[in-house]
Scaffold this motif. Sequence first.
Motif, PDB file in Angstrom:
ATOM      1  N   GLY A   3       0.844  -1.199   0.000  1.00 25.92           N
ATOM      2  CA  GLY A   3       0.000   0.000   0.000  1.00 25.92           C
ATOM      3  C   GLY A   3       0.879   1.249   0.000  1.00 25.92           C
ATOM      4  O   GLY A   3       2.070   1.189   0.340  1.00 25.92           O
ATOM      5  N   ILE A   4       0.275   2.370  -0.345  1.00 32.56           N
ATOM      6  CA  ILE A   4       1.068   3.592  -0.534  1.00 32.56           C
ATOM      7  C   ILE A   4       1.642   4.132   0.772  1.00 32.56           C
ATOM      8  O   ILE A   4       2.804   4.545   0.834  1.00 32.56           O
ATOM      9  CB  ILE A   4       0.238   4.677  -1.273  1.00 32.56           C
ATOM     10  N   TRP A   5       0.859   4.114   1.860  1.00 31.48           N
ATOM     11  CA  TRP A   5       1.327   4.753   3.101  1.00 31.48           C
ATOM     12  C   TRP A   5       2.390   3.931   3.805  1.00 31.48           C
ATOM     13  O   TRP A   5       3.393   4.474   4.267  1.00 31.48           O
ATOM     14  CB  TRP A   5       0.143   5.040   4.025  1.00 31.48           C
ATOM     15  N   LEU A   6       2.173   2.629   3.894  1.00 29.63           N
ATOM     16  CA  LEU A   6       3.181   1.777   4.526  1.00 29.63           C
ATOM     17  C   LEU A   6       4.455   1.750   3.691  1.00 29.63           C
ATOM     18  O   LEU A   6       5.568   1.831   4.219  1.00 29.63           O
ATOM     19  CB  LEU A   6       2.637   0.364   4.720  1.00 29.63           C
ATOM     20  N   GLY A   7       4.296   1.658   2.365  1.00 33.69           N
ATOM     21  CA  GLY A   7       5.461   1.678   1.473  1.00 33.69           C
ATOM     22  C   GLY A   7       6.251   2.967   1.607  1.00 33.69           C
ATOM     23  O   GLY A   7       7.483   2.959   1.689  1.00 33.69           O
ATOM     24  N   LEU A   8       5.544   4.108   1.658  1.00 33.05           N
ATOM     25  CA  LEU A   8       6.193   5.415   1.809  1.00 33.05           C
ATOM     26  C   LEU A   8       6.868   5.534   3.166  1.00 33.05           C
ATOM     27  O   LEU A   8       7.985   6.048   3.291  1.00 33.05           O
ATOM     28  CB  LEU A   8       5.157   6.534   1.622  1.00 33.05           C
ATOM     29  N   GLY A   9       6.198   5.013   4.198  1.00 33.76           N
ATOM     30  CA  GLY A   9       6.772   5.049   5.553  1.00 33.76           C
ATOM     31  C   GLY A   9       8.062   4.246   5.631  1.00 33.76           C
ATOM     32  O   GLY A   9       9.056   4.690   6.227  1.00 33.76           O
ATOM     33  N   LEU A  10       8.069   3.059   5.031  1.00 39.38           N
ATOM     34  CA  LEU A  10       9.271   2.222   5.042  1.00 39.38           C
ATOM     35  C   LEU A  10      10.391   2.845   4.212  1.00 39.38           C
ATOM     36  O   LEU A  10      11.569   2.735   4.563  1.00 39.38           O
ATOM     37  CB  LEU A  10       8.942   0.818   4.535  1.00 39.38           C
ATOM     38  N   PHE A  11      10.019   3.506   3.106  1.00 39.56           N
ATOM     39  CA  PHE A  11      11.013   4.212   2.301  1.00 39.56           C
ATOM     40  C   PHE A  11      11.690   5.313   3.119  1.00 39.56           C
ATOM     41  O   PHE A  11      12.914   5.451   3.123  1.00 39.56           O
ATOM     42  CB  PHE A  11      10.344   4.808   1.061  1.00 39.56           C
ATOM     43  N   LEU A  12      10.876   6.106   3.838  1.00 41.20           N
ATOM     44  CA  LEU A  12      11.424   7.192   4.683  1.00 41.20           C
ATOM     45  C   LEU A  12      12.267   6.632   5.822  1.00 41.20           C
ATOM     46  O   LEU A  12      13.297   7.208   6.183  1.00 41.20           O
ATOM     47  CB  LEU A  12      10.293   8.067   5.220  1.00 41.20           C
ATOM     48  N   LEU A  13      11.833   5.497   6.382  1.00 39.04           N
ATOM     49  CA  LEU A  13      12.619   4.859   7.447  1.00 39.04           C
ATOM     50  C   LEU A  13      13.975   4.404   6.924  1.00 39.04           C
ATOM     51  O   LEU A  13      15.004   4.610   7.570  1.00 39.04           O
ATOM     52  CB  LEU A  13      11.837   3.672   8.025  1.00 39.04           C
ATOM     53  N   ALA A  14      13.978   3.794   5.730  1.00 40.01           N
ATOM     54  CA  ALA A  14      15.247   3.351   5.127  1.00 40.01           C
ATOM     55  C   ALA A  14      16.156   4.549   4.857  1.00 40.01           C
ATOM     56  O   ALA A  14      17.363   4.501   5.112  1.00 40.01           O
ATOM     57  CB  ALA A  14      14.977   2.590   3.828  1.00 40.01           C
ATOM     58  N   LEU A  15      15.567   5.632   4.359  1.00 38.65           N
ATOM     59  CA  LEU A  15      16.324   6.861   4.100  1.00 38.65           C
ATOM     60  C   LEU A  15      16.933   7.406   5.386  1.00 38.65           C
ATOM     61  O   LEU A  15      18.105   7.808   5.420  1.00 38.65           O
ATOM     62  CB  LEU A  15      15.407   7.905   3.453  1.00 38.65           C
ATOM     63  N   LEU A  16      16.146   7.408   6.456  1.00 34.23           N
ATOM     64  CA  LEU A  16      16.625   7.884   7.766  1.00 34.23           C
ATOM     65  C   LEU A  16      17.787   7.021   8.271  1.00 34.23           C
ATOM     66  O   LEU A  16      18.822   7.547   8.698  1.00 34.23           O
ATOM     67  CB  LEU A  16      15.467   7.865   8.762  1.00 34.23           C
ATOM     68  N   LEU A  17      17.606   5.697   8.210  1.00 36.92           N
ATOM     69  CA  LEU A  17      18.644   4.787   8.708  1.00 36.92           C
ATOM     70  C   LEU A  17      19.944   4.913   7.907  1.00 36.92           C
ATOM     71  O   LEU A  17      21.037   4.935   8.472  1.00 36.92           O
ATOM     72  CB  LEU A  17      18.144   3.341   8.657  1.00 36.92           C
ATOM     73  N   LEU A  18      19.821   5.008   6.573  1.00 38.14           N
ATOM     74  CA  LEU A  18      21.011   5.019   5.720  1.00 38.14           C
ATOM     75  C   LEU A  18      21.695   6.373   5.656  1.00 38.14           C
ATOM     76  O   LEU A  18      22.917   6.463   5.759  1.00 38.14           O
ATOM     77  CB  LEU A  18      20.633   4.568   4.302  1.00 38.14           C
ATOM     78  N   GLU A  19      20.919   7.434   5.483  1.00 36.52           N
ATOM     79  CA  GLU A  19      21.506   8.751   5.210  1.00 36.52           C
ATOM     80  C   GLU A  19      21.687   9.627   6.444  1.00 36.52           C
ATOM     81  O   GLU A  19      22.600  10.437   6.503  1.00 36.52           O
ATOM     82  CB  GLU A  19      20.650   9.499   4.178  1.00 36.52           C
ATOM     83  N   VAL A  20      20.814   9.482   7.439  1.00 36.66           N
ATOM     84  CA  VAL A  20      20.902  10.341   8.631  1.00 36.66           C
ATOM     85  C   VAL A  20      21.668   9.631   9.755  1.00 36.66           C
ATOM     86  O   VAL A  20      22.612  10.185  10.330  1.00 36.66           O
ATOM     87  CB  VAL A  20      19.494  10.757   9.115  1.00 36.66           C
ATOM     88  N   LEU A  21      21.259   8.395  10.050  1.00 36.38           N
ATOM     89  CA  LEU A  21      21.904   7.650  11.143  1.00 36.38           C
ATOM     90  C   LEU A  21      23.132   6.870  10.684  1.00 36.38           C
ATOM     91  O   LEU A  21      23.865   6.338  11.517  1.00 36.38           O
ATOM     92  CB  LEU A  21      20.892   6.699  11.784  1.00 36.38           C
ATOM     93  N   HIS A  22      23.340   6.748   9.382  1.00 39.24           N
ATOM     94  CA  HIS A  22      24.500   6.056   8.785  1.00 39.24           C
ATOM     95  C   HIS A  22      24.641   4.614   9.269  1.00 39.24           C
ATOM     96  O   HIS A  22      25.736   4.155   9.590  1.00 39.24           O
ATOM     97  CB  HIS A  22      25.793   6.834   9.057  1.00 39.24           C
ATOM     98  N   VAL A  23      23.499   3.921   9.331  1.00 41.01           N
ATOM     99  CA  VAL A  23      23.517   2.487   9.647  1.00 41.01           C
ATOM    100  C   VAL A  23      24.048   1.751   8.425  1.00 41.01           C
ATOM    101  O   VAL A  23      23.746   2.121   7.285  1.00 41.01           O
ATOM    102  CB  VAL A  23      22.097   1.994  10.005  1.00 41.01           C
ATOM    103  N   HIS A  24      24.846   0.721   8.643  1.00 42.33           N
ATOM    104  CA  HIS A  24      25.435  -0.036   7.528  1.00 42.33           C
ATOM    105  C   HIS A  24      24.321  -0.630   6.663  1.00 42.33           C
ATOM    106  O   HIS A  24      23.338  -1.189   7.188  1.00 42.33           O
ATOM    107  CB  HIS A  24      26.326  -1.153   8.075  1.00 42.33           C
ATOM    108  N   PRO A  25      24.447  -0.525   5.316  1.00 41.65           N
ATOM    109  CA  PRO A  25      23.388  -1.032   4.424  1.00 41.65           C
ATOM    110  C   PRO A  25      23.030  -2.502   4.655  1.00 41.65           C
ATOM    111  O   PRO A  25      21.862  -2.880   4.536  1.00 41.65           O
ATOM    112  CB  PRO A  25      23.982  -0.840   3.023  1.00 41.65           C
ATOM    113  N   ALA A  26      24.028  -3.337   5.004  1.00 42.73           N
ATOM    114  CA  ALA A  26      23.744  -4.760   5.237  1.00 42.73           C
ATOM    115  C   ALA A  26      22.782  -4.940   6.405  1.00 42.73           C
ATOM    116  O   ALA A  26      21.869  -5.786   6.348  1.00 42.73           O
ATOM    117  CB  ALA A  26      25.041  -5.516   5.503  1.00 42.73           C
ATOM    118  N   ILE A  27      22.946  -4.130   7.458  1.00 38.12           N
ATOM    119  CA  ILE A  27      22.059  -4.216   8.625  1.00 38.12           C
ATOM    120  C   ILE A  27      20.649  -3.795   8.237  1.00 38.12           C
ATOM    121  O   ILE A  27      19.659  -4.430   8.617  1.00 38.12           O
ATOM    122  CB  ILE A  27      22.601  -3.353   9.781  1.00 38.12           C
ATOM    123  N   VAL A  28      20.538  -2.719   7.456  1.00 36.54           N
ATOM    124  CA  VAL A  28      19.222  -2.234   7.011  1.00 36.54           C
ATOM    125  C   VAL A  28      18.532  -3.297   6.158  1.00 36.54           C
ATOM    126  O   VAL A  28      17.332  -3.571   6.323  1.00 36.54           O
ATOM    127  CB  VAL A  28      19.359  -0.908   6.228  1.00 36.54           C
TER     128      VAL A  28
END
Length: 197
Positions: A143-168
């Motif tokens: 669905g659009i909202w859950l998909g968008l939410g997970l996209f933003l979460l991935a963006l936050l983890l990778l670009e803001v918190l700099h979590v390793h991509p393998a962990i994400v």
Amino acid sequence: MKSNENHYVQLTASMLRTGVLGYGGGPSVIPLIRHDAVTRYNWLNDDEFGETLAIANALPGPIATKMAAYLGYKLKGVRGAIVSVLAHILPSCIAMIALLSAVNYLSGSKVVAGMIAGVSPVIAVLLGLMAYEFAQKTYKGLGIWLGLGLFLLALLLLEVLHVHPAIVIVLFLGYGTLHFSIIAKLNSKRNSKGGTP
């Protein structure tokens, strides 16, 4: 017997083609592999290719060779995987050996720099198209909202918190497994309730 030989011929031709035309590394090769696997030879459907690509992304190593190995293994087992990987890496190996003596000249060449600059937009468009197709699958599955939410979460983890991509990737694989197993259980309960008189 002929179909067996045809699979080897198709695998070899496809992997040689992607090895020659896949200029720019793994991500630029994936749309070419997808075209052969899904459209040209019908080895996989779109959903299977997307799932295979997601798993290949989660594993270490170059993605194009992992996809080549999977396709070869799916069609012809271990022997097919070996043929597929060798056919895919052969053009690169030959090119590296042939151009090794000219590396110093090519690294400072304006012609080569121009070629790279010219190819970059094409790779960007191919990756954009692939991202759009994945977004469509996400919309259908989550669905659009859950998909968008997970996209933003991935963006936050990778670009803001700099979590390793393998962990994400592992986190999202775990979530996907949990999410779809719960949906499968709910659907089976609804079906069993609907089936009882």
